[in-house]
Scaffold this motif. Structure first.
Motif, PDB file in Angstrom:
ATOM      1  N   ARG A  35      -1.163   4.873   5.191  1.00 11.47           N
ATOM      2  CA  ARG A  35      -2.597   5.071   5.035  1.00 11.47           C
ATOM      3  C   ARG A  35      -3.290   5.751   6.193  1.00 11.47           C
ATOM      4  N   GLN A  87     -14.264  -3.631   3.957  1.00 12.96           N
ATOM      5  CA  GLN A  87     -14.407  -3.915   2.388  1.00 12.96           C
ATOM      6  C   GLN A  87     -13.212  -4.181   1.753  1.00 12.96           C
ATOM      7  N   ASP A 119      -3.299  -3.812  13.702  1.00 21.53           N
ATOM      8  CA  ASP A 119      -3.621  -5.034  13.021  1.00 21.53           C
ATOM      9  C   ASP A 119      -5.046  -5.622  13.366  1.00 21.53           C
ATOM     10  N   TYR A 172       0.848  -1.229  -0.177  1.00 23.30           N
ATOM     11  CA  TYR A 172      -0.102  -0.088   0.173  1.00 23.30           C
ATOM     12  C   TYR A 172       0.877   1.259   0.041  1.00 23.30           C
TER      13      TYR A 172
END
Ligand SMILES: C[S@@+](CC[C@H](N)C(=O)[O-])C[C@H]1O[C@@H](n2cnc3c(N)ncnc32)[C@H](O)[C@@H]1O
Length: 267
Positions: free
Chosen positions: A91, A131, A114, A2
């Motif tokens: 993120r 999602q 986590d 990511y």
């Protein structure tokens, strides 16, 4: 993976600056075309909200919240409080920055962590959502057990994820791992078993394979365009492995081996 993803807070802000001329007076809705890192955009969030029976004031935890797009949308559209948890520090930092810029920091909190060891109290959530992210989590049973621990009695877990409809070749599994960090993919019934072991009752399971298959082609084209945009802006375009894995994903969905599913379970 990511850290090198084509969608980033930096790239979203660059796009908005170009479109609006500045980042002044940014509203939550200005972000919604850019910050949803899942298939189906806002409509997918609305489906999640419907299955979860979201009501104003509820406490929601978003597992693998990414840049916080769904968290901000649910807070904005449904008046809920959302705690997003994500493993990736960039993120989380990007999500906090975007949330602050649109004035939602009082209703959306991002924590770095986590989902298999969530730093939140037992029975502290009315709803847990997630999602298209558990595909990255090696121990999905542990993540579901954490969701169950966080939920109040009667609370709901609603999540979407990639599922296997048939065993995929080791070479394809390797491509998906190296390019998309996808691992230990489950079948629909495998997820059903894990949900039961976590102490939750499966209420509903909607096979999204056909819908996702259609979206996948568009998304792949978008990722290629984003790579060009990043190159033009002097940023690294992303990894070849990502695009190779995405191409395998398109093929595996077309040939019926992979698909998507939305699960809703109650505690
Ligand atoms: C496809 S993105 C989904 C983002 C978000 N759910 C959305 O719809 O916009 C998957 C996210 O899962 C996060 N992730 C992967 N493994 C995780 C873990 N074990 N715990 C928390 N987050 C994780 C990644 O860092 C990434 O931000």
């Amino acid at each position: 993976m990511y850290d090198r993803h084509p969608i980033s807070a930096e790239q979203i802000l660059a796009r908005l600056t170009k479109a609006r001329g500045s980042l002044d007076s940014l509203q939550a809705a200005d972000l919604f075309d850019h910050d949803q890192d899942h298939y189906g955009g806002l409509a997918a969030n609305d489906e999640i909200a419907r299955c979860a029976k979201l009501r104003t004031g509820m406490n929601v935890v978003d597992f693998c919240a990414g840049l916080g797009g769904p968290a901000r949308y649910l807070a904005h559209a449904y008046g809920v409080h959302v705690t997003g948890i994500d493993l990736n520090a960039n993120r989380v930092e990007g999500a906090r920055d975007l949330t602050l810029r649109v004035g939602l920091s009082d209703r959306v909190t991002m924590i770095e962590g986590d989902v298999t060891a969530v730093p939140l109290a037992d029975a502290s959530a009315d709803v847990v959502v997630s999602q298209e992210a558990l595909l990255h989590v090696p121990d999905k049973g542990r993540a579901l057990a954490e969701a169950s621990r966080l939920l109040v009695t009667g609370g709901r877990l609603v999540f979407t994820d990639w599922v296997m409809h048939g065993a995929i070749a080791a070479a394809d599994a390797d491509l998906l791992w190296r390019g998309l960090a996808a691992q230990s993919l489950q079948s629909i019934s495998g997820y059903g078993d894990l949900i039961a072991v976590a102490g939750l009752q499966l209420e509903m399971c909607d096979d999204l394979t056909v819908t996702w298959g259609d979206i996948l082609q568009t998304r792949f084209a978008m990722y290629k365009a984003l790579a060009d945009e990043r190159r033009a802006a002097g940023m690294a375009p992303g990894e070849d492995e990502f695009y190779n894995a995405y191409s395998a994903l398109v093929r595996l969905v077309e040939t019926g081996y992979l698909g998507g599913c939305r699960f809703c379970a109650v505690k």
